[in-house]
Design an enzyme around this catalytic site. Structure first.
Site, mmCIF file in Angstrom:
data_model
loop_
_atom_site.group_PDB
_atom_site.id
_atom_site.type_symbol
_atom_site.label_atom_id
_atom_site.label_comp_id
_atom_site.label_asym_id
_atom_site.label_seq_id
_atom_site.Cartn_x
_atom_site.Cartn_y
_atom_site.Cartn_z
ATOM 1 N N SER A 10 0.849 -1.190 0.000
ATOM 2 C CA SER A 10 0.000 0.000 0.000
ATOM 3 C C SER A 10 0.885 1.241 0.000
ATOM 4 C CB SER A 10 -0.879 0.025 1.247
ATOM 5 O OG SER A 10 -1.402 1.341 1.401
ATOM 6 N N HIS A 35 -1.288 -1.216 -4.331
ATOM 7 C CA HIS A 35 -2.540 -0.916 -3.636
ATOM 8 C C HIS A 35 -2.601 0.580 -3.321
ATOM 9 C CE1 HIS A 35 -5.991 -2.100 -1.068
ATOM 10 N NE2 HIS A 35 -5.543 -1.195 -0.202
ATOM 11 N N ASP A 37 -4.785 3.573 -1.606
ATOM 12 C CA ASP A 37 -5.822 3.826 -0.607
ATOM 13 C C ASP A 37 -6.405 5.233 -0.744
ATOM 14 O OD1 ASP A 37 -6.041 1.419 1.018
ATOM 15 O OD2 ASP A 37 -3.954 1.805 1.576
ATOM 16 N N MET A 39 -9.008 7.921 0.532
ATOM 17 C CA MET A 39 -9.793 8.236 1.744
ATOM 18 C C MET A 39 -10.364 9.643 1.627
ATOM 19 S SD MET A 39 -7.276 6.775 4.679
ATOM 20 C CE MET A 39 -6.481 5.179 4.534
ATOM 21 N N HIS A 68 -8.470 1.089 -3.664
ATOM 22 C CA HIS A 68 -9.371 0.806 -2.537
ATOM 23 C C HIS A 68 -10.030 2.124 -2.129
ATOM 24 C CE1 HIS A 68 -9.519 -0.479 2.016
ATOM 25 N NE2 HIS A 68 -10.722 -0.346 1.496
ATOM 26 N N ASP A 174 -6.479 -6.709 4.184
ATOM 27 C CA ASP A 174 -5.934 -5.350 4.264
ATOM 28 C C ASP A 174 -5.895 -4.895 5.726
ATOM 29 O OD1 ASP A 174 -5.127 -2.796 3.823
ATOM 30 O OD2 ASP A 174 -6.792 -2.247 2.502
HETATM 31 C C1 DX5 Z 1 -6.135 1.021 5.933
HETATM 32 C C2 DX5 Z 1 -5.704 0.865 4.500
HETATM 33 C C3 DX5 Z 1 -4.590 -0.098 4.341
HETATM 34 C C4 DX5 Z 1 -3.339 0.296 5.037
HETATM 35 C C5 DX5 Z 1 -2.580 -0.935 5.404
HETATM 36 O O1 DX5 Z 1 -7.213 1.869 6.015
HETATM 37 O O2 DX5 Z 1 -6.769 0.442 3.681
HETATM 38 O O3 DX5 Z 1 -4.338 -0.414 2.982
HETATM 39 O O4 DX5 Z 1 -2.532 1.144 4.317
HETATM 40 O O5 DX5 Z 1 -1.497 -0.532 6.160
HETATM 41 P P1 DX5 Z 1 -0.722 -1.478 7.140
HETATM 42 O O6 DX5 Z 1 -0.210 -2.615 6.317
HETATM 43 O O7 DX5 Z 1 0.342 -0.598 7.674
HETATM 44 O O8 DX5 Z 1 -1.712 -1.939 8.180
HETATM 45 ZN ZN ZN Z 2 -6.415 -0.472 1.575
#
Ligand code: DX5
Ligand code: ZN
Length: 223
Positions: A10, A35, A37, A39, A68, A174
């Site tokens: 990610s 990946h 992310d 938000m 995601h 995830d």
């Molecule tokens: C969390 C994200 C993940 C996150 C995972 O909200 O969707 O993809 O970046 O990070 P780690 O591997 O550090 O838990």
């Molecule tokens: Zn994610």
């Protein structure tokens, strides 16, 4: 069916000032997917980036761009992420009342459709949606931040794998994936492992071999 395990770092844990080089570094060091992310500061209490940034990542991604979405609503933005070049677009089941329509729209826009389930959402909530899914993402943290502790969802992963049967659907995990937790989720039936801090920890674009070592540690732990 035994599926090859894919590791999807990610880029939430990457240097936000240097995404192009970070993406190239993790791919050179063995990442299978990238990946991304997204938000919105509303569905989750954190903000990252939107379609123009994702579009700028696209030329750097040679593997699979796995986007995601931790946003609500989802539907008004699907076309924008298709144009940005997402290969897989994952929306949360909890993001609105019509996940069925959302999954149809994602496939209709030419992408693989993913459905993410928060830790509090049971596997059974996805049962009528699986025929519209290419991937189910089981969150093993409450979404919003990298670096959180793994929440054990192995029973849920097992139930999902049984519900999926012989359908061609990935189970992605995830949150909190590292060499200790990865074997638990793979044994339960997962085949795509997202990892942020466990891949980026200790490395940088100037020391990318650390990313390689971290990716290999996860791969070795599950093989
Ligand atoms: C969390 C994200 C993940 C996150 C995972 O909200 O969707 O993809 O970046 O990070 P780690 O591997 O550090 O838990
Ligand atoms: Zn994610």
């Amino acid at each position: 069916m035994s599926r090859p395990i894919k590791i999807a770092p990610s880029i939430l844990s990457a240097d936000f000032a240097d995404f192009g080089r970070e993406i190239r570094a993790i791919e050179d060091q063995g990442a299978d997917w990238v990946h991304v992310d997204v938000m919105d500061g509303h569905f989750v209490p954190n903000l990252t980036f939107g379609p123009p940034a994702v579009k700028a990542f696209r030329p750097h991604v040679k593997t699979v761009m796995d986007v995601h979405l931790m946003i609500a609503p989802v539907d008004p933005y699907i076309e924008a992420y298709a144009e940005a070049g997402a290969d897989v677009l994952t929306a949360h089941l909890e993001a609105g009342p019509h996940p069925h329509r959302t999954l149809q729209a994602i496939r209709g826009a030419g992408m693989k459709a993913g459905l993410a389930l928060n830790p509090g959402t049971p596997a059974e909530a996805a049962s009528e949606l699986l025929d519209l899914c290419d991937l189910v993402c089981v969150m093993t943290v409450n979404p919003g931040f990298g670096g959180q502790s793994f929440i054990d969802m192995t029973a849920k992963i097992r139930r999902l794998r049984a519900m999926i049967g012989d359908r061609d659907i990935h189970i992605e995990i995830d949150g909190g994936v590292d060499p200790k937790t990865a074997p638990l989720v793979v044994e339960a039936g997962a085949d795509v492992l997202v990892a942020g801090s466990a891949v980026f920890r200790g490395g940088s674009v100037d020391a990318p071999e650390i990313y390689g070592r971290n990716i290999k540690a996860i791969r070795d732990a599950v093989s």
